[in-house]
Design an enzyme around this catalytic site. Structure first.
Site, PDB file in Angstrom:
ATOM      1  N   ALA A  56       0.823  -1.212   0.000  1.00 23.82           N
ATOM      2  CA  ALA A  56       0.000   0.000   0.000  1.00 23.82           C
ATOM      3  C   ALA A  56       0.857   1.261   0.000  1.00 23.82           C
ATOM      4  O   ALA A  56       0.453   2.299  -0.535  1.00 23.82           O
ATOM      5  CB  ALA A  56      -0.926  -0.010   1.207  1.00 23.82           C
ATOM      6  N   HIS A  88       3.399   0.498  12.538  1.00 18.92           N
ATOM      7  CA  HIS A  88       3.586   0.359  11.095  1.00 18.92           C
ATOM      8  C   HIS A  88       2.258   0.541  10.366  1.00 18.92           C
ATOM      9  O   HIS A  88       2.188   1.166   9.307  1.00 18.92           O
ATOM     10  CB  HIS A  88       4.175  -1.025  10.800  1.00 18.92           C
ATOM     11  CG  HIS A  88       4.813  -1.132   9.449  1.00 18.92           C
ATOM     12  ND1 HIS A  88       5.983  -0.482   9.129  1.00 18.92           N
ATOM     13  CD2 HIS A  88       4.445  -1.804   8.336  1.00 18.92           C
ATOM     14  CE1 HIS A  88       6.297  -0.749   7.872  1.00 18.92           C
ATOM     15  NE2 HIS A  88       5.388  -1.553   7.374  1.00 18.92           N
TER      16      HIS A  88
HETATM   17  N1  INI Z   1       1.557  -3.236   2.964  1.00 17.03           N
HETATM   18  C1  INI Z   1       0.241  -3.484   2.744  1.00 17.03           C
HETATM   19  O1  INI Z   1      -0.251  -3.242   1.625  1.00 17.03           O
HETATM   20  N2  INI Z   1      -0.514  -3.998   3.759  1.00 17.03           N
HETATM   21  C2  INI Z   1      -0.001  -4.252   4.988  1.00 17.03           C
HETATM   22  O2  INI Z   1      -0.777  -4.735   5.860  1.00 17.03           O
HETATM   23  C3  INI Z   1       1.369  -4.001   5.244  1.00 17.03           C
HETATM   24  N3  INI Z   1       1.939  -4.258   6.538  1.00 17.03           N
HETATM   25  O3  INI Z   1       1.223  -4.716   7.439  1.00 17.03           O
HETATM   26  O4  INI Z   1       3.104  -4.073   6.758  1.00 17.03           O
HETATM   27  C4  INI Z   1       2.138  -3.479   4.181  1.00 17.03           C
HETATM   28  N4  INI Z   1       3.445  -3.212   4.359  1.00 17.03           N
HETATM   29  C5  INI Z   1       4.353  -3.053   3.226  1.00 17.03           C
HETATM   30  C6  INI Z   1       4.446  -1.607   2.759  1.00 17.03           C
HETATM   31  O5  INI Z   1       3.251  -1.211   2.105  1.00 17.03           O
HETATM   32  C7  INI Z   1       5.592  -1.430   1.770  1.00 17.03           C
HETATM   33  O6  INI Z   1       5.382  -2.246   0.638  1.00 17.03           O
HETATM   34  C8  INI Z   1       6.956  -1.802   2.372  1.00 17.03           C
HETATM   35  O7  INI Z   1       7.181  -1.075   3.568  1.00 17.03           O
HETATM   36  C9  INI Z   1       8.109  -1.458   1.367  1.00 17.03           C
HETATM   37  O8  INI Z   1       8.132  -0.068   1.066  1.00 17.03           O
END
Ligand code: INI
Length: 158
Positions: A56, A88
């Site tokens: 996301a 997070h």
């Molecule tokens: N990304 C999501 O789409 N949903 C989640 O629940 C999530 N959690 O829980 O961590 C999540 N993390 C990844 C983030 O969006 C990035 O892709 C990552 O930090 C790399 O930039």
């Protein structure tokens, strides 16, 4: 009194869907819902770009990029963030929300928010069931309405 409203049909318009791979057992269902809604609005499958991103957090930058490079009538943003008891969750939700808002205002291309932010996987799955209550379907219908509203306003430019 001039009154403007979007339509429920958007045949001939092109759209983009940006969808996050994180929690793809949910986001794939949102994608199907969004594709179903666009088809119901008369949009040809070939007029819909699908753009996959890791999570996301990455939705906004890809939405901004596809808006400027492919110039769709609107972008549908799909993702699923599940609360995990850490900050997070808040950061990812905030980044997605503020980023998509910034991207739509910067580009002038309407963007619909179909990013689930839920306490549990069960809640997320409830929002991704087939049919009009699917949040991907709802977001795509909002995109259709905003795309056709923008077209109506552009045509009435004075
Ligand atoms: N990304 C999501 O789409 N949903 C989640 O629940 C999530 N959690 O829980 O961590 C999540 N993390 C990844 C983030 O969006 C990035 O892709 C990552 O930090 C790399 O930039």
């Amino acid at each position: 009194m001039p009154t403007f409203e979007g339509a429920r049909r958007a045949a001939g318009l092109r759209f983009a869907i940006v969808v996050a791979r994180f929690n793809d057992f949910v986001t794939a269902r949102l994608l199907t819902g969004a594709q179903d809604a666009l088809a119901a609005a008369g949009v040809a499958a070939g007029d819909v770009d699908v753009v996959w991103v890791p999570g996301a957090f990455e939705i906004a930058s890809a939405a901004q990029r596809v808006a400027t490079t492919r110039r769709p009538a609107a972008v549908v943003c799909l993702g699923c963030v599940v609360r995990g008891g850490t900050p997070h969750f808040e950061y990812v939700c905030q980044a997605a929300t503020q980023g998509i808002t910034s991207a739509t205002l910067t580009t002038g291309v309407p963007m619909a928010f179909g990013v689930l932010t839920t306490d549990s996987v069960e809640q997320a799955l409830e929002r991704a069931v087939p049919g009009p209550s699917n949040k991907g379907y709802e977001a795509a219908m909002a995109a259709v309405e905003m795309a056709t509203l923008a077209r109506a306003l552009d045509e009435a430019r004075s």
